[in-house]
Write a protein that holds these residues in place. Structure first.
Motif, PDB file in Angstrom:
ATOM      1  N   UNK A 133       3.764 -49.475  35.403  1.00 34.79           N
ATOM      2  CA  UNK A 133       4.423 -48.254  34.914  1.00 34.79           C
ATOM      3  C   UNK A 133       5.171 -48.369  33.583  1.00 34.79           C
ATOM      4  N   UNK A 134       4.412 -48.484  32.506  1.00 34.51           N
ATOM      5  CA  UNK A 134       5.015 -48.592  31.179  1.00 34.51           C
ATOM      6  C   UNK A 134       5.691 -47.291  30.749  1.00 34.51           C
ATOM      7  N   UNK A 135       5.339 -46.177  31.381  1.00 32.94           N
ATOM      8  CA  UNK A 135       5.975 -44.897  31.029  1.00 32.94           C
ATOM      9  C   UNK A 135       7.450 -44.867  31.432  1.00 32.94           C
ATOM     10  N   UNK A 136       7.894 -45.806  32.239  1.00 27.71           N
ATOM     11  CA  UNK A 136       9.292 -45.855  32.690  1.00 27.71           C
ATOM     12  C   UNK A 136      10.199 -46.606  31.721  1.00 27.71           C
ATOM     13  N   UNK A 137       9.668 -47.014  30.583  1.00 30.50           N
ATOM     14  CA  UNK A 137      10.473 -47.708  29.577  1.00 30.50           C
ATOM     15  C   UNK A 137      10.760 -46.717  28.457  1.00 30.50           C
ATOM     16  N   UNK A 138      12.051 -46.575  28.137  1.00 25.68           N
ATOM     17  CA  UNK A 138      12.488 -45.591  27.147  1.00 25.68           C
ATOM     18  C   UNK A 138      13.310 -46.282  26.064  1.00 25.68           C
ATOM     19  N   UNK A 139      13.542 -45.550  24.989  1.00 27.30           N
ATOM     20  CA  UNK A 139      14.354 -46.065  23.899  1.00 27.30           C
ATOM     21  C   UNK A 139      15.832 -45.983  24.235  1.00 27.30           C
ATOM     22  N   UNK A 140      16.632 -46.397  23.289  1.00 23.93           N
ATOM     23  CA  UNK A 140      18.082 -46.376  23.450  1.00 23.93           C
ATOM     24  C   UNK A 140      18.547 -44.985  23.848  1.00 23.93           C
ATOM     25  N   UNK A 141      19.443 -44.906  24.806  1.00 25.37           N
ATOM     26  CA  UNK A 141      20.020 -43.658  25.302  1.00 25.37           C
ATOM     27  C   UNK A 141      18.969 -42.702  25.841  1.00 25.37           C
ATOM     28  N   UNK A 142      17.816 -43.220  26.258  1.00 21.25           N
ATOM     29  CA  UNK A 142      16.814 -42.396  26.910  1.00 21.25           C
ATOM     30  C   UNK A 142      15.835 -41.698  25.995  1.00 21.25           C
ATOM     31  N   UNK A 143      15.786 -42.048  24.728  1.00 18.96           N
ATOM     32  CA  UNK A 143      14.831 -41.391  23.842  1.00 18.96           C
ATOM     33  C   UNK A 143      13.405 -41.773  24.248  1.00 18.96           C
ATOM     34  N   UNK A 144      12.518 -40.809  24.144  1.00 18.69           N
ATOM     35  CA  UNK A 144      11.125 -41.046  24.513  1.00 18.69           C
ATOM     36  C   UNK A 144      10.384 -41.624  23.316  1.00 18.69           C
ATOM     37  N   UNK A 145       9.910 -42.829  23.488  1.00 24.29           N
ATOM     38  CA  UNK A 145       9.156 -43.498  22.432  1.00 24.29           C
ATOM     39  C   UNK A 145       8.017 -44.274  23.059  1.00 24.29           C
ATOM     40  N   UNK A 146       7.004 -44.512  22.282  1.00 21.22           N
ATOM     41  CA  UNK A 146       5.983 -45.497  22.586  1.00 21.22           C
ATOM     42  C   UNK A 146       5.211 -45.386  23.865  1.00 21.22           C
ATOM     43  N   UNK A 147       4.408 -44.351  24.020  1.00 19.94           N
ATOM     44  CA  UNK A 147       3.511 -44.301  25.174  1.00 19.94           C
ATOM     45  C   UNK A 147       2.098 -44.059  24.670  1.00 19.94           C
ATOM     46  N   UNK A 148       1.185 -44.946  25.011  1.00 19.90           N
ATOM     47  CA  UNK A 148      -0.185 -44.866  24.527  1.00 19.90           C
ATOM     48  C   UNK A 148      -0.911 -43.599  24.942  1.00 19.90           C
ATOM     49  N   UNK A 149      -0.483 -42.987  26.028  1.00 14.18           N
ATOM     50  CA  UNK A 149      -1.101 -41.750  26.484  1.00 14.18           C
ATOM     51  C   UNK A 149      -0.519 -40.517  25.825  1.00 14.18           C
ATOM     52  N   UNK A 150       0.503 -40.704  24.982  1.00 15.42           N
ATOM     53  CA  UNK A 150       1.148 -39.597  24.293  1.00 15.42           C
ATOM     54  C   UNK A 150       2.506 -39.271  24.900  1.00 15.42           C
ATOM     55  N   UNK A 151       3.436 -38.875  24.051  1.00 13.18           N
ATOM     56  CA  UNK A 151       4.807 -38.601  24.513  1.00 13.18           C
ATOM     57  C   UNK A 151       4.879 -37.399  25.452  1.00 13.18           C
ATOM     58  N   UNK A 152       4.017 -36.397  25.265  1.00 13.44           N
ATOM     59  CA  UNK A 152       4.010 -35.267  26.191  1.00 13.44           C
ATOM     60  C   UNK A 152       3.663 -35.727  27.598  1.00 13.44           C
ATOM     61  N   UNK A 153       2.690 -36.621  27.697  1.00 14.05           N
ATOM     62  CA  UNK A 153       2.327 -37.143  29.019  1.00 14.05           C
ATOM     63  C   UNK A 153       3.440 -38.004  29.596  1.00 14.05           C
ATOM     64  N   UNK A 154       4.083 -38.808  28.748  1.00 14.38           N
ATOM     65  CA  UNK A 154       5.184 -39.646  29.217  1.00 14.38           C
ATOM     66  C   UNK A 154       6.282 -38.765  29.799  1.00 14.38           C
ATOM     67  N   UNK A 155       6.651 -37.710  29.091  1.00 12.67           N
ATOM     68  CA  UNK A 155       7.683 -36.792  29.575  1.00 12.67           C
ATOM     69  C   UNK A 155       7.252 -36.155  30.893  1.00 12.67           C
ATOM     70  N   UNK A 156       5.986 -35.747  30.994  1.00 11.64           N
ATOM     71  CA  UNK A 156       5.490 -35.124  32.220  1.00 11.64           C
ATOM     72  C   UNK A 156       5.509 -36.111  33.391  1.00 11.64           C
ATOM     73  N   UNK A 157       5.146 -37.359  33.147  1.00 13.61           N
ATOM     74  CA  UNK A 157       5.164 -38.371  34.206  1.00 13.61           C
ATOM     75  C   UNK A 157       6.585 -38.619  34.702  1.00 13.61           C
ATOM     76  N   UNK A 158       7.526 -38.682  33.765  1.00 11.58           N
ATOM     77  CA  UNK A 158       8.913 -38.906  34.161  1.00 11.58           C
ATOM     78  C   UNK A 158       9.463 -37.700  34.917  1.00 11.58           C
ATOM     79  N   UNK A 159       9.093 -36.497  34.507  1.00 15.79           N
ATOM     80  CA  UNK A 159       9.508 -35.300  35.264  1.00 15.79           C
ATOM     81  C   UNK A 159       8.911 -35.326  36.661  1.00 15.79           C
TER      82      UNK A 159
END
Length: 175
Positions: A133-159
């Motif tokens: 689950x690499x989508x569970x790794x976030x930047x400082x203070x929770x910023x969404x960065x660095x997901x190979x599937x795209x940040x929209x997908x990362x946000x959706x997975x975390x939601x």
């Protein structure tokens, strides 16, 4: 010999790849490094491992927290495998920062510190997204960065896992 199949997720089509050792690839269509470890002799088909992967994905996208995973054939450098082992320890519904992950990797390797960028590069090379689950790794203070599937997908997975977004690019994350 690698066997491939597709899975239609709520976030788009996913390519699954398995070999004799287990599941060895999962990529969202259009993602970074898409199918970069699929060999030229890979053939469409089915295997028990692929059926288990689809079952796991059905549970996951239904909002359940699977307590099992199909057999994985994890392939990477020794350093990548150490990083990915730490990713496997992040519980469903939780996140950590790249800095926290770097500290865990440094501790495991008995080093004083580890560069978050080096860890981030290894996270980005994960060929078993969702299962590792690499989508569970976030930047400082929770910023969404660095997901190979795209940040929209990362946000959706975390939601999907229970995180409520304060803004499109930031999680509700304790400071």
């Amino acid at each position: 010999m690698q066997t491939t199949c597709y899975y239609q997720s709520p976030l788009g089509q996913i390519l699954l790849v398995a070999d004799e050792g287990g599941l060895c690839g999962l990529w969202f269509d259009g993602g970074r490094y898409y199918a970069d470890t699929v060999g030229p002799d890979a053939k469409p088909g089915d295997r028990a491992t692929l059926a288990l992967a689809r079952q796991w994905l059905d549970e996951y996208f239904a909002g359940q927290a699977p307590t099992w995973r199909p057999p994985l054939h994890i392939q990477g450098t020794a350093f990548q495998r150490v990083v990915w082992d730490q990713l496997l320890k992040i519980p469903y519904g939780q996140v950590i920062t790249y800095g926290q992950l770097a500290k865990q990797v440094a501790d495991q390797r008995h080093q004083a510190k580890m560069a978050a960028q080096a860890v981030g590069n290894a996270v980005g090379k994960n060929h078993l997204s969702l299962f590792i689950p690499c989508h569970r790794v976030v930047g400082t203070h929770g910023s969404l960065t660095g997901y190979g599937g795209g940040l929209d997908r990362k946000a959706a997975l975390l939601r999907l896992e229970g995180h409520h977004m304060a803004t499109p690019d930031r999680l509700n994350f304790p400071k």
